[in-house]
Design a protein around this motif. Structure first.
Motif, PDB file in Angstrom:
ATOM      1  N   ILE A 232      19.036  95.782   0.620  1.00  0.00           N
ATOM      2  CA  ILE A 232      18.044  96.720   1.500  1.00  0.00           C
ATOM      3  C   ILE A 232      16.776  96.968   0.697  1.00  0.00           C
ATOM      4  CG2 ILE A 232      17.916  98.799   2.663  1.00  0.00           C
ATOM      5  CD1 ILE A 232      21.121  98.872   2.666  1.00  0.00           C
TER       6      ILE A 232
ATOM      7  N   LEU B 174      23.938  99.973   8.496  1.00  0.00           N
ATOM      8  CA  LEU B 174      24.095  98.749   7.943  1.00  0.00           C
ATOM      9  C   LEU B 174      25.357  98.430   7.284  1.00  0.00           C
ATOM     10  CD1 LEU B 174      20.450  98.875   6.033  1.00  0.00           C
ATOM     11  CD2 LEU B 174      21.281  97.472   7.966  1.00  0.00           C
TER      12      LEU B 174
ATOM     13  N   GLY C 197      16.353  93.405   4.896  1.00  0.00           N
ATOM     14  CA  GLY C 197      17.678  93.099   4.273  1.00  0.00           C
ATOM     15  C   GLY C 197      18.142  91.816   4.560  1.00  0.00           C
TER      16      GLY C 197
END
Length: 152
Positions: A73, A65, A86
């Motif tokens: 998140i 990520l 997210g």
């Protein structure tokens, strides 16, 4: 709203990338019809890659990520299904800048993965470091799994 169609330079097809030229041609036509803010013809929605590994005592999910913060998140565990979601807001662009290519994705994503074994729901550890989310779940021993009594 008016759309100006400009003449583009022909693209050379590279021997090892013949489909790249076709994809770029489709994206160019798509952008002329719909506009630059529309996703490319073959563009995928934001779906970060993940790895699922299992050891003798744990199950671990790792997800890339980059550019996210911990506040963006969300990690949930429900019925032995781990869901990671997210959202990343689109960056504000300056009006004076000319963007020649915008490929980084913004928006929301959600990935769910069924875990290969039962885990202890109360013992989940999620760490986010250097753009990688690591969720470690302790496996549930058969005698320690929550038993649900069935009533008539």
């Amino acid at each position: 709203m008016t759309t100006a169609i400009s003449k583009r330079e022909p693209r050379a097809v590279k021997a090892w990338e013949p489909m790249q030229a076709v994809r770029e041609e489709f994206e160019g036509l798509w952008n002329q019809l719909i506009g630059e803010r529309a996703p490319g013809w073959f563009a995928m929605q934001m779906a970060p890659a993940l790895d699922l590994t299992e050891t003798a005592k744990t199950v671990e999910v790792r997800m890339d990520l980059p550019g996210f913060t911990t506040d963006e998140i969300n990690v949930q565990l429900n019925n032995n299904v781990l869901t990671i979601s997210g959202a990343r807001e689109e960056e504000q662009k300056e009006d004076v800048a000319t963007f020649h290519r915008i490929e980084r994705r913004s928006g929301s994503f959600s990935r769910s993965v069924a875990l290969p074994t039962h885990v202890v729901e109360e013992k989940v550890d999620a760490k986010f470091r250097n753009g990688v989310l690591a969720v470690t779940l302790q496996k549930c021993a058969d005698e320690k799994c929550r038993k649900i009594k069935v009533h008539e």
